[in-house]
Design a protein around this motif. Structure first.
Motif, short mmCIF file in Angstrom:
data_model
loop_
_atom_site.label_atom_id
_atom_site.label_comp_id
_atom_site.label_asym_id
_atom_site.label_seq_id
_atom_site.Cartn_x
_atom_site.Cartn_y
_atom_site.Cartn_z
N ILE A 256 58.48 39.06 11.42
CA ILE A 256 58.30 38.65 12.81
C ILE A 256 58.18 37.13 12.98
O ILE A 256 58.84 36.55 13.85
N PRO A 257 57.38 36.41 12.16
CA PRO A 257 57.27 34.95 12.37
C PRO A 257 58.60 34.22 12.23
O PRO A 257 58.86 33.26 12.97
N VAL A 258 59.46 34.66 11.30
CA VAL A 258 60.76 34.01 11.16
C VAL A 258 61.59 34.22 12.42
O VAL A 258 62.25 33.29 12.91
N LEU A 259 61.55 35.44 12.95
CA LEU A 259 62.30 35.73 14.17
C LEU A 259 61.77 34.92 15.34
O LEU A 259 62.55 34.34 16.12
N VAL A 260 60.46 34.83 15.47
CA VAL A 260 59.86 34.05 16.57
C VAL A 260 60.22 32.58 16.44
O VAL A 260 60.58 31.91 17.42
N PHE A 261 60.13 32.05 15.22
CA PHE A 261 60.47 30.64 15.00
C PHE A 261 61.92 30.37 15.37
O PHE A 261 62.23 29.36 16.02
#
Length: 280
Positions: A256-261
């Motif tokens: 999720i953090p990679v996608l959000v970034f």
């Protein structure tokens, strides 16, 4: 295809069909991970594939988030990743400007070294990096992991930003200096906005490189309090069994953090800023 279609339309239709097939092949593993994360435990290893999870279950996520020290690992990963990205971009930006705008002895050798360093496999550097960090007492220490990630990110970042700096017309910088801008103001107000596509592209590379790394985090970090999320994922595998449901749910959370970034910075990936700046 219809016989009335022109050759150009046939080529376009064929290209679109190939793009759809390639996209489906690339997206399917991600979809399968998401679908499996919401399956009940008994359906995950079923002999008959279940392409749509029903009934939807959140039990895998509960077991994953119920693991001890989860938020400690999240904090460690965010600290290491963001520090690596910020420090790498700052150092690489100054280095790229120096290489692109100034002529000095050893410039060509430096560029050759930047290319050669990127050809060295990361796995081949595990022992040298370990010995180096041990010599400076940086083992099992988050700044030591940040230094390690910067070692592998900086060559690519400097090389990429150098190309973007060279793509900015020198006349823009000279015009800003003539209009009364100081050199620092010129870099901040003129050069930096034009370099944003390159900064975003390299920041994505640095973020993914630091966020996804398991090998160096596992070798360098010895105490559980300093583990990052990739090392945490291994905890779902024990000598007795593997909790596949919780592991896949944890992998989903980890993504999720990679996608959000990426969603936050993807607009900056659009090029053409330089051509837009010289208009008028």
């Amino acid at each position: 295809m219809s016989p009335s279609m022109t050759p150009a339309r046939r080529r376009r239709a064929a290209n679109n069909g190939i793009a759809v097939v390639v996209s489906a092949v690339m997206i399917f593993p991600v979809y399968w991970m998401l679908a499996t994360a919401f399956k009940q435990r008994g359906h995950i290893l079923s002999a008959v594939p279940q392409f749509f999870p029903w009934p939807i279950s959140l039990e895998n996520f509960r077991r994953a988030l119920g693991k001890p020290h989860f938020w400690v690992f999240v904090g460690n990963s965010l600290t290491v990743t963001l520090s690596s990205v910020v420090l790498s971009l700052v150092i690489a930006l100054f280095a790229a400007i120096a290489i692109a705008r100034f002529r000095f002895h050893g410039r060509r050798a430096l560029m050759a070294v930047l290319v050669l360093v990127q050809m060295v496999p990361m796995s081949a550097m595990v022992i040298p990096v370990y010995l180096m960090l041990r010599s400076i007492n940086a083992l099992d220490y988050l700044p030591g992991l940040v230094l390690t990630y910067m070692t592998f990110v900086l060559p690519f970042t400097i090389w990429t930003l150098r190309g973007f700096v060279e793509g900015v017309p020198v006349e823009l910088e000279e015009a800003a200096l003539v209009d009364g801008c100081g050199r620092l103001q010129m870099y901040v107000r003129v050069l930096l906005p034009l370099l944003m596509p390159g900064i975003v592209a390299t920041s994505i590379f640095a973020f993914v490189n630091a966020w996804d790394d398991y090998l160096f985090a596992y070798v360098i970090m010895k105490s559980q309090a300093n583990y990052t999320l990739p090392v945490w994922l291994v905890s779902f595998k024990t000598a007795e069994s593997v909790d596949y449901g919780a592991m896949i749910a944890a992998s989903t959370i980890f993504s999720i953090p990679v996608l959000v970034f990426f969603l936050l910075v993807q607009r900056r990936l659009v090029g053409g800023m330089t051509s837009g700046a010289v208009k008028g």
